[in-house]
Design a protein around this motif. Structure first.
Motif, PDB file in Angstrom:
ATOM      1  N   ARG A 146      -9.288  -7.490   4.954  1.00 12.88           N
ATOM      2  CA  ARG A 146      -8.407  -7.714   3.502  1.00 12.88           C
ATOM      3  C   ARG A 146      -6.889  -7.642   3.793  1.00 12.88           C
ATOM      4  O   ARG A 146      -6.186  -8.185   2.824  1.00 12.88           O
ATOM      5  CB  ARG A 146      -8.893  -6.696   2.393  1.00 12.88           C
ATOM      6  N   GLY A 147      -6.537  -7.074   4.814  1.00 16.47           N
ATOM      7  CA  GLY A 147      -5.129  -6.762   5.168  1.00 16.47           C
ATOM      8  C   GLY A 147      -4.245  -5.708   4.451  1.00 16.47           C
ATOM      9  O   GLY A 147      -3.073  -5.927   4.201  1.00 16.47           O
ATOM     10  N   GLY A 148      -4.973  -4.680   3.633  1.00 16.29           N
ATOM     11  CA  GLY A 148      -4.321  -3.659   3.086  1.00 16.29           C
ATOM     12  C   GLY A 148      -3.570  -2.775   3.967  1.00 16.29           C
ATOM     13  O   GLY A 148      -3.857  -2.654   5.183  1.00 16.29           O
ATOM     14  N   THR A 149      -2.422  -2.272   3.653  1.00 17.77           N
ATOM     15  CA  THR A 149      -1.556  -1.541   4.282  1.00 17.77           C
ATOM     16  C   THR A 149      -1.619   0.127   3.963  1.00 17.77           C
ATOM     17  O   THR A 149      -1.760   0.334   2.999  1.00 17.77           O
ATOM     18  CB  THR A 149      -0.200  -1.934   4.122  1.00 17.77           C
ATOM     19  N   PRO A 150      -1.003   0.807   5.074  1.00 19.97           N
ATOM     20  CA  PRO A 150      -1.019   2.467   4.425  1.00 19.97           C
ATOM     21  C   PRO A 150      -0.067   2.757   3.316  1.00 19.97           C
ATOM     22  O   PRO A 150      -0.568   3.618   2.714  1.00 19.97           O
ATOM     23  CB  PRO A 150      -0.476   3.002   5.957  1.00 19.97           C
ATOM     24  N   ALA A 151       0.958   1.758   3.179  1.00 20.34           N
ATOM     25  CA  ALA A 151       1.865   2.177   2.380  1.00 20.34           C
ATOM     26  C   ALA A 151       1.326   1.609   0.858  1.00 20.34           C
ATOM     27  O   ALA A 151       1.421   2.309  -0.268  1.00 20.34           O
ATOM     28  CB  ALA A 151       3.273   1.076   2.355  1.00 20.34           C
ATOM     29  N   GLU A 152       0.043   0.931   0.848  1.00 28.17           N
ATOM     30  CA  GLU A 152      -0.536   0.460  -0.357  1.00 28.17           C
ATOM     31  C   GLU A 152      -1.836   1.670  -0.555  1.00 28.17           C
ATOM     32  O   GLU A 152      -2.602   1.479  -1.507  1.00 28.17           O
ATOM     33  CB  GLU A 152      -1.096  -0.763  -0.198  1.00 28.17           C
ATOM     34  N   GLY A 153      -1.881   2.550   0.156  1.00 28.30           N
ATOM     35  CA  GLY A 153      -2.949   3.454   0.276  1.00 28.30           C
ATOM     36  C   GLY A 153      -4.305   3.168   0.934  1.00 28.30           C
ATOM     37  O   GLY A 153      -5.205   3.680   1.163  1.00 28.30           O
ATOM     38  N   PHE A 154      -4.379   1.828   1.638  1.00 26.69           N
ATOM     39  CA  PHE A 154      -5.339   1.432   2.508  1.00 26.69           C
ATOM     40  C   PHE A 154      -5.281   2.245   3.863  1.00 26.69           C
ATOM     41  O   PHE A 154      -4.039   3.052   4.277  1.00 26.69           O
ATOM     42  CB  PHE A 154      -5.276   0.044   2.625  1.00 26.69           C
ATOM     43  N   MET A 155      -6.199   1.799   4.939  1.00 23.79           N
ATOM     44  CA  MET A 155      -6.129   2.520   6.257  1.00 23.79           C
ATOM     45  C   MET A 155      -5.448   1.763   6.946  1.00 23.79           C
ATOM     46  O   MET A 155      -4.727   2.207   7.908  1.00 23.79           O
ATOM     47  CB  MET A 155      -7.755   2.667   6.715  1.00 23.79           C
ATOM     48  N   GLY A 156      -5.234   0.347   6.794  1.00 26.78           N
ATOM     49  CA  GLY A 156      -4.407  -0.669   7.802  1.00 26.78           C
ATOM     50  C   GLY A 156      -5.400  -0.718   8.931  1.00 26.78           C
ATOM     51  O   GLY A 156      -4.910  -0.285  10.267  1.00 26.78           O
ATOM     52  N   LEU A 157      -6.540  -1.410   8.962  1.00 24.91           N
ATOM     53  CA  LEU A 157      -7.501  -1.469  10.161  1.00 24.91           C
ATOM     54  C   LEU A 157      -7.171  -1.970  11.255  1.00 24.91           C
ATOM     55  O   LEU A 157      -7.510  -1.574  12.518  1.00 24.91           O
ATOM     56  CB  LEU A 157      -8.860  -1.929   9.524  1.00 24.91           C
ATOM     57  N   SER A 158      -6.349  -2.987  11.204  1.00 21.67           N
ATOM     58  CA  SER A 158      -5.752  -3.863  12.302  1.00 21.67           C
ATOM     59  C   SER A 158      -5.039  -2.921  13.190  1.00 21.67           C
ATOM     60  O   SER A 158      -4.923  -3.277  14.353  1.00 21.67           O
ATOM     61  CB  SER A 158      -4.888  -5.044  12.000  1.00 21.67           C
ATOM     62  N   GLU A 159      -4.406  -1.928  12.771  1.00 20.94           N
ATOM     63  CA  GLU A 159      -3.613  -0.961  13.575  1.00 20.94           C
ATOM     64  C   GLU A 159      -4.418   0.116  14.068  1.00 20.94           C
ATOM     65  O   GLU A 159      -4.296   0.636  15.037  1.00 20.94           O
ATOM     66  CB  GLU A 159      -2.364  -0.574  12.944  1.00 20.94           C
ATOM     67  N   LEU A 160      -5.362   0.685  13.012  1.00 21.53           N
ATOM     68  CA  LEU A 160      -5.935   1.695  13.257  1.00 21.53           C
ATOM     69  C   LEU A 160      -7.026   1.592  14.352  1.00 21.53           C
ATOM     70  O   LEU A 160      -7.375   2.703  15.120  1.00 21.53           O
ATOM     71  CB  LEU A 160      -6.498   2.416  11.983  1.00 21.53           C
ATOM     72  N   LEU A 161      -7.932   0.568  14.013  1.00 22.66           N
ATOM     73  CA  LEU A 161      -9.168   0.596  14.779  1.00 22.66           C
ATOM     74  C   LEU A 161      -8.970   0.350  16.508  1.00 22.66           C
ATOM     75  O   LEU A 161      -9.824   1.086  17.050  1.00 22.66           O
ATOM     76  CB  LEU A 161     -10.026  -0.770  14.346  1.00 22.66           C
TER      77      LEU A 161
END
Length: 272
Positions: free
Chosen positions: A213-228
């Motif tokens: 979905r593309g959510g970012t840590p700044a929005e409260g999401f995990m930011g999986l493209s960077e975390l995984l």
């Protein structure tokens, strides 16, 4: 893929749009087992099981392995044993077990003993049946939810692996050090991950969104493209299990293709 992605839990054919190597079946009755085995055999899919599989036709209202009601704890152990036995019969990749009980009240009295008893019995089942049994981290119980608490609880039970549920870990908050904290403490003992995107604000109503979905840590999401990629380098799990809610028909392949590309790019060696 998890069967959680199905709008119709009996429509196994809908999973084929994701081209899965592994399907984790969650909460199916005994009557579904022949169809599960046939579906996997017909399509070259390795099954995995998420307790309870099988149940007696009426899904349990609660799965409470640490009580505090002893009858519920005993029932959870019976369901776990049935799932492990079923996994052995099916040649399943693993069994996932929610732990501990997520329901209030969170009583300290007797909790440590109940945890130890359940984990010891579950480890014995893993040894007896030669099945990979993975404890799934939850986020509700204050006495057992952080990476450090799980690490201590599982220290004496080397037969048990961990299914790192990324959303549950993320919901502990930034100060918890999770999910990276789980990867740092458990490393390759993490045999599988439940992959989806979530935020505390959208949980539980929209708690399992597609990983791409593309959510970012700044929005409260995990930011999986960077975390995984970092998590995969630390753990190298045997499987990543996508556990998002059902998506609009026709959009199924997008998330799986996104994850496969990420795995391929980082050469993590996991299967979807």
């Amino acid at each position: 893929m998890s069967t959680a992605v199905l709008a119709d839990r009996d429509d196994f054919e809908a999973l084929l749009a994701y081209r899965p190597d592994v399907v984790e079946f969650y909460g199916y009755p005994a009557t579904a087992l022949p169809r599960i085995a046939r579906f996997c055999a017909d399509h070259g899919i390795r099954p995995a099981l998420h307790t309870p599989v099988p149940h007696d036709g009426v899904p349990p209202r609660r799965f409470a392995p640490t009580g505090p009601d002893r009858r519920e704890a005993a029932a959870a152990l019976r369901l776990t044993e049935a799932t492990v036995r079923c996994a052995a019969d099916l040649g399943a990749l693993h069994v996932v077990v929610h732990f501990p009980s997520p329901y209030p009240p969170y009583e300290e009295a007797g909790f440590e003993e109940a945890s130890r008893d359940f984990l010891s019995a579950t480890a014995a089942l893993a040894r007896e049946h030669g099945v990979a049994v993975l404890i799934e981290n939850l986020s509700a119980h204050p006495l057992l939810r952080t990476p450090e608490q799980y690490h201590r609880a599982l220290a004496a039970h080397g037969e048990l692996g961990l299914c790192l549920d990324l959303g549950h870990a993320h919901l502990l908050g930034a100060d918890s050090g999770a999910p990276a904290g789980f990867a740092a403490l458990f490393g390759p003992r993490i045999r599988s991950m439940h992959v989806y995107e979530t935020t505390a604000e959208r949980y539980p109503r929209y708690g399992h969104e597609s990983a791409d979905r593309g959510g970012t840590p700044a929005e409260g999401f995990m930011g999986l493209s960077e975390l995984l990629p970092d998590l995969l380098r630390r753990t190298r799990p045997a499987a990543l299990v996508m556990e998002h809610e059902p998506v609009r028909p026709g959009n199924e392949p997008a998330a799986a293709d996104w994850l496969r590309e990420l795995i391929h790019h980082h050469d993590a060696g996991a299967i979807v």
